[in-house]
Design a protein around this motif. Structure first.
Motif, PDB file in Angstrom:
ATOM      1  N   ASP A  66       0.833  -1.198   0.000  1.00 27.01           N
ATOM      2  CA  ASP A  66       0.000   0.000   0.000  1.00 27.01           C
ATOM      3  C   ASP A  66       0.867   1.247   0.000  1.00 27.01           C
ATOM      4  N   TYR A  67       0.294   2.324  -0.481  1.00 24.51           N
ATOM      5  CA  TYR A  67       1.021   3.593  -0.519  1.00 24.51           C
ATOM      6  C   TYR A  67       0.288   4.700   0.245  1.00 24.51           C
ATOM      7  N   THR A  68      -0.949   4.943  -0.108  1.00 19.13           N
ATOM      8  CA  THR A  68      -1.650   6.116   0.410  1.00 19.13           C
ATOM      9  C   THR A  68      -1.728   6.128   1.928  1.00 19.13           C
ATOM     10  N   ILE A  69      -2.195   5.048   2.530  1.00 18.87           N
ATOM     11  CA  ILE A  69      -2.329   5.020   3.997  1.00 18.87           C
ATOM     12  C   ILE A  69      -0.962   5.148   4.677  1.00 18.87           C
ATOM     13  N   PRO A  70       0.028   4.308   4.334  1.00 19.34           N
ATOM     14  CA  PRO A  70       1.315   4.441   5.032  1.00 19.34           C
ATOM     15  C   PRO A  70       2.010   5.787   4.803  1.00 19.34           C
ATOM     16  N   VAL A  71       1.970   6.290   3.582  1.00 16.34           N
ATOM     17  CA  VAL A  71       2.722   7.508   3.267  1.00 16.34           C
ATOM     18  C   VAL A  71       1.924   8.770   3.571  1.00 16.34           C
ATOM     19  N   GLN A  72       0.732   8.873   3.023  1.00 16.02           N
ATOM     20  CA  GLN A  72      -0.041  10.101   3.181  1.00 16.02           C
ATOM     21  C   GLN A  72      -0.761  10.184   4.523  1.00 16.02           C
ATOM     22  N   GLY A  73      -1.080   9.039   5.111  1.00 16.60           N
ATOM     23  CA  GLY A  73      -1.753   9.031   6.405  1.00 16.60           C
ATOM     24  C   GLY A  73      -0.792   8.892   7.567  1.00 16.60           C
ATOM     25  N   GLU A  74      -0.188   7.716   7.691  1.00 15.88           N
ATOM     26  CA  GLU A  74       0.656   7.425   8.852  1.00 15.88           C
ATOM     27  C   GLU A  74       1.868   8.347   8.959  1.00 15.88           C
ATOM     28  N   ARG A  75       2.635   8.463   7.893  1.00 14.82           N
ATOM     29  CA  ARG A  75       3.864   9.264   7.975  1.00 14.82           C
ATOM     30  C   ARG A  75       3.593  10.735   8.235  1.00 14.82           C
ATOM     31  N   ARG A  76       2.430  11.210   7.811  1.00 13.11           N
ATOM     32  CA  ARG A  76       2.087  12.617   8.021  1.00 13.11           C
ATOM     33  C   ARG A  76       1.293  12.813   9.311  1.00 13.11           C
ATOM     34  N   GLY A  77       0.961  11.717   9.997  1.00 16.97           N
ATOM     35  CA  GLY A  77       0.219  11.819  11.251  1.00 16.97           C
ATOM     36  C   GLY A  77      -1.232  12.209  11.064  1.00 16.97           C
ATOM     37  N   ILE A  78      -1.795  11.907   9.895  1.00 21.72           N
ATOM     38  CA  ILE A  78      -3.187  12.246   9.604  1.00 21.72           C
ATOM     39  C   ILE A  78      -4.061  11.026   9.896  1.00 21.72           C
ATOM     40  N   PRO A  79      -5.111  11.162  10.684  1.00 21.36           N
ATOM     41  CA  PRO A  79      -6.030  10.034  10.891  1.00 21.36           C
ATOM     42  C   PRO A  79      -6.571   9.566   9.536  1.00 21.36           C
ATOM     43  N   HIS A  80      -6.664   8.268   9.366  1.00 24.49           N
ATOM     44  CA  HIS A  80      -6.957   7.711   8.052  1.00 24.49           C
ATOM     45  C   HIS A  80      -7.678   6.382   8.160  1.00 24.49           C
ATOM     46  N   VAL A  81      -8.310   5.999   7.049  1.00 28.41           N
ATOM     47  CA  VAL A  81      -8.948   4.692   6.970  1.00 28.41           C
ATOM     48  C   VAL A  81      -9.154   4.344   5.503  1.00 28.41           C
TER      49      VAL A  81
END
Length: 131
Positions: A66-81
């Motif tokens: 996966d890309y979006t969740i790990p990079v754009q969510g987790e690495r940026r500290g943005i809550p995600h699903v």
């Protein structure tokens, strides 16, 4: 950058059948290390009539595929699903519109709590990928 609370909702669809796998869910929520937003949505969706909700099913999220969740969510500290809707549930424009309305209604119920997550970093994140 503007300091506004932000959440990341990734919406996909999944096939109702997959060789060797029973897929009873009408909707599934996926996450990797940070389950906070998924937990809010899971609770809100489970009270909706007529649906079966998957917790990290049919897909979980991981760093390798996966890309979006790990990079754009987790690495940026943005809550995600990751939100996965079964394809036969959105096969017509009317059905897709119904799901869009349902998701909007559900998200409105949890919006304040979801945006509050954006103001507070996760207290702990799991160290391995989910099942």
């Amino acid at each position: 950058r503007a300091g506004r609370p932000t959440v990341l909702l990734c919406v996909h669809s999944f096939t109702p059948d997959y060789p060797g796998e029973d897929r009873p869910w009408t909707i599934g929520l996926g996450y990797n290390r940070d389950r906070r937003l998924a937990a809010l949505l899971l609770d809100a969706l489970r009270v909706e009539p007529g649906i079966v909700v998957g917790d990290n099913r049919p897909y979980g999220v991981d760093d390798e595929s996966d890309y979006t969740i790990p990079v754009q969510g987790e690495r940026r500290g943005i809550p995600h699903v990751l939100i996965e809707i079964r394809q036969d549930c959105i096969a017509t424009p009317e059905a897709a519109r119904g799901w869009a309305e349902r998701l909007a209604r559900v998200f409105r119920r949890i919006e304040a709590d979801a945006l509050a997550l954006a103001s507070s970093p996760p207290t702990s994140m799991k160290s391995s990928t989910a099942p």
